[in-house]
Write a protein that holds these residues in place. Structure first.
Motif, PDB file in Angstrom:
ATOM      1  N   GLN A  80       0.834  -1.207   0.000  1.00 16.90           N
ATOM      2  CA  GLN A  80       0.000   0.000   0.000  1.00 16.90           C
ATOM      3  C   GLN A  80       0.867   1.254   0.000  1.00 16.90           C
ATOM      4  N   LYS A  81       1.905   1.281   0.826  1.00 18.69           N
ATOM      5  CA  LYS A  81       2.797   2.433   0.877  1.00 18.69           C
ATOM      6  C   LYS A  81       3.525   2.609  -0.463  1.00 18.69           C
ATOM      7  N   ARG A  82       3.982   1.483  -1.026  1.00 16.78           N
ATOM      8  CA  ARG A  82       4.732   1.534  -2.286  1.00 16.78           C
ATOM      9  C   ARG A  82       3.844   2.070  -3.418  1.00 16.78           C
ATOM     10  N   ILE A  83       2.633   1.559  -3.502  1.00 12.71           N
ATOM     11  CA  ILE A  83       1.720   1.976  -4.571  1.00 12.71           C
ATOM     12  C   ILE A  83       1.257   3.415  -4.370  1.00 12.71           C
ATOM     13  N   THR A  84       1.031   3.806  -3.111  1.00 11.98           N
ATOM     14  CA  THR A  84       0.625   5.182  -2.824  1.00 11.98           C
ATOM     15  C   THR A  84       1.662   6.173  -3.332  1.00 11.98           C
ATOM     16  N   ASN A  85       2.929   5.885  -3.077  1.00 10.15           N
ATOM     17  CA  ASN A  85       4.006   6.776  -3.523  1.00 10.15           C
ATOM     18  C   ASN A  85       4.084   6.826  -5.050  1.00 10.15           C
ATOM     19  N   ALA A  86       4.009   5.664  -5.690  1.00 13.77           N
ATOM     20  CA  ALA A  86       4.106   5.617  -7.148  1.00 13.77           C
ATOM     21  C   ALA A  86       2.909   6.300  -7.805  1.00 13.77           C
ATOM     22  N   ALA A  87       1.717   6.122  -7.223  1.00 16.16           N
ATOM     23  CA  ALA A  87       0.519   6.751  -7.780  1.00 16.16           C
ATOM     24  C   ALA A  87       0.583   8.266  -7.657  1.00 16.16           C
ATOM     25  N   ALA A  88       1.112   8.742  -6.536  1.00 14.98           N
ATOM     26  CA  ALA A  88       1.233  10.191  -6.336  1.00 14.98           C
ATOM     27  C   ALA A  88       2.161  10.806  -7.381  1.00 14.98           C
ATOM     28  N   ILE A  89       3.266  10.132  -7.677  1.00 17.37           N
ATOM     29  CA  ILE A  89       4.214  10.622  -8.684  1.00 17.37           C
ATOM     30  C   ILE A  89       3.558  10.650 -10.062  1.00 17.37           C
ATOM     31  N   ALA A  90       2.723   9.637 -10.347  1.00 18.98           N
ATOM     32  CA  ALA A  90       2.088   9.534 -11.663  1.00 18.98           C
ATOM     33  C   ALA A  90       0.812  10.362 -11.768  1.00 18.98           C
ATOM     34  N   GLY A  91       0.362  10.925 -10.668  1.00 21.96           N
ATOM     35  CA  GLY A  91      -0.867  11.708 -10.688  1.00 21.96           C
ATOM     36  C   GLY A  91      -2.117  10.867 -10.780  1.00 21.96           C
ATOM     37  N   VAL A  92      -2.071   9.674 -10.201  1.00 23.53           N
ATOM     38  CA  VAL A  92      -3.200   8.737 -10.237  1.00 23.53           C
ATOM     39  C   VAL A  92      -3.892   8.713  -8.880  1.00 23.53           C
ATOM     40  N   THR A  93      -5.214   8.831  -8.878  1.00 21.91           N
ATOM     41  CA  THR A  93      -5.966   8.696  -7.628  1.00 21.91           C
ATOM     42  C   THR A  93      -6.109   7.225  -7.299  1.00 21.91           C
ATOM     43  N   VAL A  94      -5.988   6.889  -6.007  1.00 22.69           N
ATOM     44  CA  VAL A  94      -5.960   5.486  -5.617  1.00 22.69           C
ATOM     45  C   VAL A  94      -6.634   5.283  -4.267  1.00 22.69           C
ATOM     46  N   GLU A  95      -7.256   4.140  -4.091  1.00 24.12           N
ATOM     47  CA  GLU A  95      -7.831   3.734  -2.812  1.00 24.12           C
ATOM     48  C   GLU A  95      -7.460   2.275  -2.562  1.00 24.12           C
ATOM     49  N   PHE A  96      -7.521   1.862  -1.287  1.00 23.31           N
ATOM     50  CA  PHE A  96      -7.052   0.527  -0.920  1.00 23.31           C
ATOM     51  C   PHE A  96      -8.059  -0.177  -0.013  1.00 23.31           C
TER      52      PHE A  96
END
Length: 281
Positions: A80-96
């Motif tokens: 979750q932490k890894r994907i949150t960081n990568a999504a923020a860099i890519a400008g992607v909204t994400v939920e878990f």
């Protein structure tokens, strides 16, 4: 149709950690896909509880089971932490959502959650007995959504320039083509590939080619021979030679006891293909 809601389903339920370096190919692909499509990403992580009937009577066993379940949950939190960081860099909204129930309940929960997504992304199951395969089967047979299976060594992200369709003229293959139409419309090249059991040319893909020619930029039909009775190997080899970005096939299954399991060709494709495969059931 546009893909605006994407489900990434991950499994953290193996008893023995993989000896190789962990692959984040499915995670990276999902973020690349969502960035490209300007889509929202919903990540559902299976961290099923290990339950042993004897654990309640043997303190050491009970402690070991608790440790395994805690490790599974911790691995999901790390993801979750890894994907949150990568999504923020890519400008992607994400939920878990992390699901930790029994094996069956966990897969049922993830399949139900995926029904409100446009498409599901999963990791390609590893060889042998794998809970990743159970999750893939649950998504295919119970979610009602097309499923993109990403191999562990895929590094090119979500690209759809060259797309191959494994075509047998069946209803499942037709559904897969329909589900893949948003990709096919933008592809530079669409190749319809039919595997022939003999040397005769049946041109089973001609009707599909005529249909897709009204939608796509470039459509070709190719017939290839089966390799030693292995249709999956023939398709995978052809895709590799053509440097395809995506393969589209129908998912086939047969009943086993009270559940559906992957059919021979579909299961073979998950073992042989070294590119993303879109499956529809």
């Amino acid at each position: 149709m546009q893909f605006k809601s994407v489900c990434l389903a991950l499994s953290f339920g193996e008893l023995i950690p993989e000896p190789e370096e962990p692959s984040f190919a499915a995670e990276n692909y999902a973020i690349s896909f969502c960035a490209r499509e300007q889509a929202h990403l919903s990540v559902f992580m299976a961290a099923p509880n290990l339950r042993l009937p004897s654990a309640g009577f043997v303190p050491l066993t009970h402690a070991l089971v608790d440790e395994i379940n805690a490790e599974r949950y911790a691995h999901a939190e790390e993801a979750q932490k890894r994907i949150t960081n990568a999504a923020a860099i890519a400008g992607v909204t994400v939920e878990f959502q992390i699901v930790q129930q029994s094996y069956t309940e966990t897969n049922q929960c993830l399949a139900a959650a995926a029904r409100t997504s446009d498409i599901v992304i999963v990791s390609r199951p590893t060889e042998g007995l794998s809970l990743d395969r159970d999750l893939t089967e649950a998504m295919l047979f119970a979610s009602g959504r097309p499923v993109l299976v990403i191999p562990a060594n895929w590094v090119r992200g979500a690209e759809f320039r060259n797309i191959m369709i494994g075509w047998d003229g069946g209803a499942r293959a037709a559904r897969a083509v329909g589900d893949a139409m948003p990709f096919l419309l933008r592809a530079e090249k669409v190749e319809i590939v039919c595997v022939s059991p003999d040397s005769e040319k049946s041109m089973r893909g001609a009707d599909l080619a005529a249909h897709l020619a009204r939608h796509c930029k470039s459509v070709t039909v190719t017939e290839i021979p089966v390799q030693h009775g292995n249709v999956a190997k023939a398709l995978a080899s052809h895709a590799a030679m053509g440097k395809m970005d995506l393969m589209v096939i129908g998912a086939y299954a047969h009943p086993k006891l009270l559940q559906m399991v992957l059919g021979g060709v579909t299961s073979g494709m998950l073992s042989e293909a070294e590119l993303p495969v879109l499956l529809s059931y």
